[in-house]
Design an enzyme around this catalytic site. Structure first.
Site: not given
Ligand code: KIV
Length: 256
Positions: A42-43, A81, A103, A105, A173
């Protein structure tokens, strides 16, 4: 790579490498590299769209970027994500786009319910603890997590709970190396670290960070493997100069 190979790599003490990827052309390069897995993080909202944090990343962004990445990297294991406040029904779009897993959180009650729902329909889940950027306001900023005995203990318990619930791997993280080492040793599933020291079962970095494309972002845990921004700046300057001085295109680069 599949979820069983993640576990096997941990058992064989072989480190797992994962990078983020959001687009077709870099996915093609990663596809022909030895990198083990891709995270469509999600970055993407910050790196590719310029948002201030990951809370603005939407499910449709993740689905579109997974689709592009899948076209470029058909041979890689792709983790999508789970964006902030995404709905369970959005899972279908991530899987149709080509993700192999998601993934998620955190490890609160709502998150555990969501993870159970996702696992129940057959989609593997990677957990994410420590600095979880979707909780930025609750954490009061991007801070190292698990520094106190209590918070380290809570982190360990949450990690064990995620393993118990059926996550196949865990991203950890920004936590002190000793805490990450303890979590890693206490779990059977692999722990993939970012800012979590060398003792986790693998490492993940944002591609643009490791390639040096981010000019204004220098967290301690990033190693720049090249000066991407500098190389691009030089190439653009050289092209500009060549155009101005009529050095481009040459006769060989033109048609008769
Ligand atoms: O979204 C992302 O890039 C992440 C990584 C930093 C693990 O969750």
């Amino acid at each position: 790579m599949d979820i069983y190979q993640f576990r096997k790599k941990k058992e064989a003490k072989q480190k797992i490498s994962m990078v983020t990827c959001y687009d077709y052309w870099s996915a093609k390069i990663i596809n022909s590299s030895p990198i083990d897995a891709i995270l469509v993080g999600d970055s993407v909202g910050m790196v590719m769209y310029g948002y201030e944090n990951t809370l603005s990343t939407t499910s449709s962004m993740i689905a579109a970027h997974v689709e592009a990445v899948k076209r470029g990297a058909p041979d890689k294991f792709i983790v999508a994500d789970w964006p902030f406040l995404a709905k369970f029904k959005n899972l279908k779009s991530f899987m149709e786009a080509g993700a192999h897993a998601v993934k998620v959180e955190g490890a609160g009650e709502t998150t555990l319910d969501l993870i159970a729902q996702i696992l129940d329909v057959g989609v593997p889940v990677m957990g994410h603890l420590g600095l979880t950027p979707q909780f930025i306001h609750q954490m009061g900023g991007y801070r190292v997590q698990g520094r106190s005995m209590e918070s380290a203990q809570k982190l360990l318990e949450q990690a064990q709970l995620l393993e118990e619930k059926g996550c196949f791997a865990l991203v950890l993280e920004c936590v002190p190396s000793a805490v990450a080492q303890e979590v890693t040793q206490s779990l059977e599933i692999p722990v993939i670290g970012i800012g979590a020291g060398v003792d986790t079962d693998g490492q993940v970095l944002v591609l643009q960070d490791l390639l040096g494309f981010q000019k204004d972002f220098f967290p301690r845990f990033v190693r720049k493997y090249m000066d991407g921004a500098g190389l691009i700046e030089k190439a653009l300057k050289d092209f500009h100069e060549d155009v101005k001085q009529r050095k481009f295109p040459s006769i060989e680069e033109s048609y008769e």
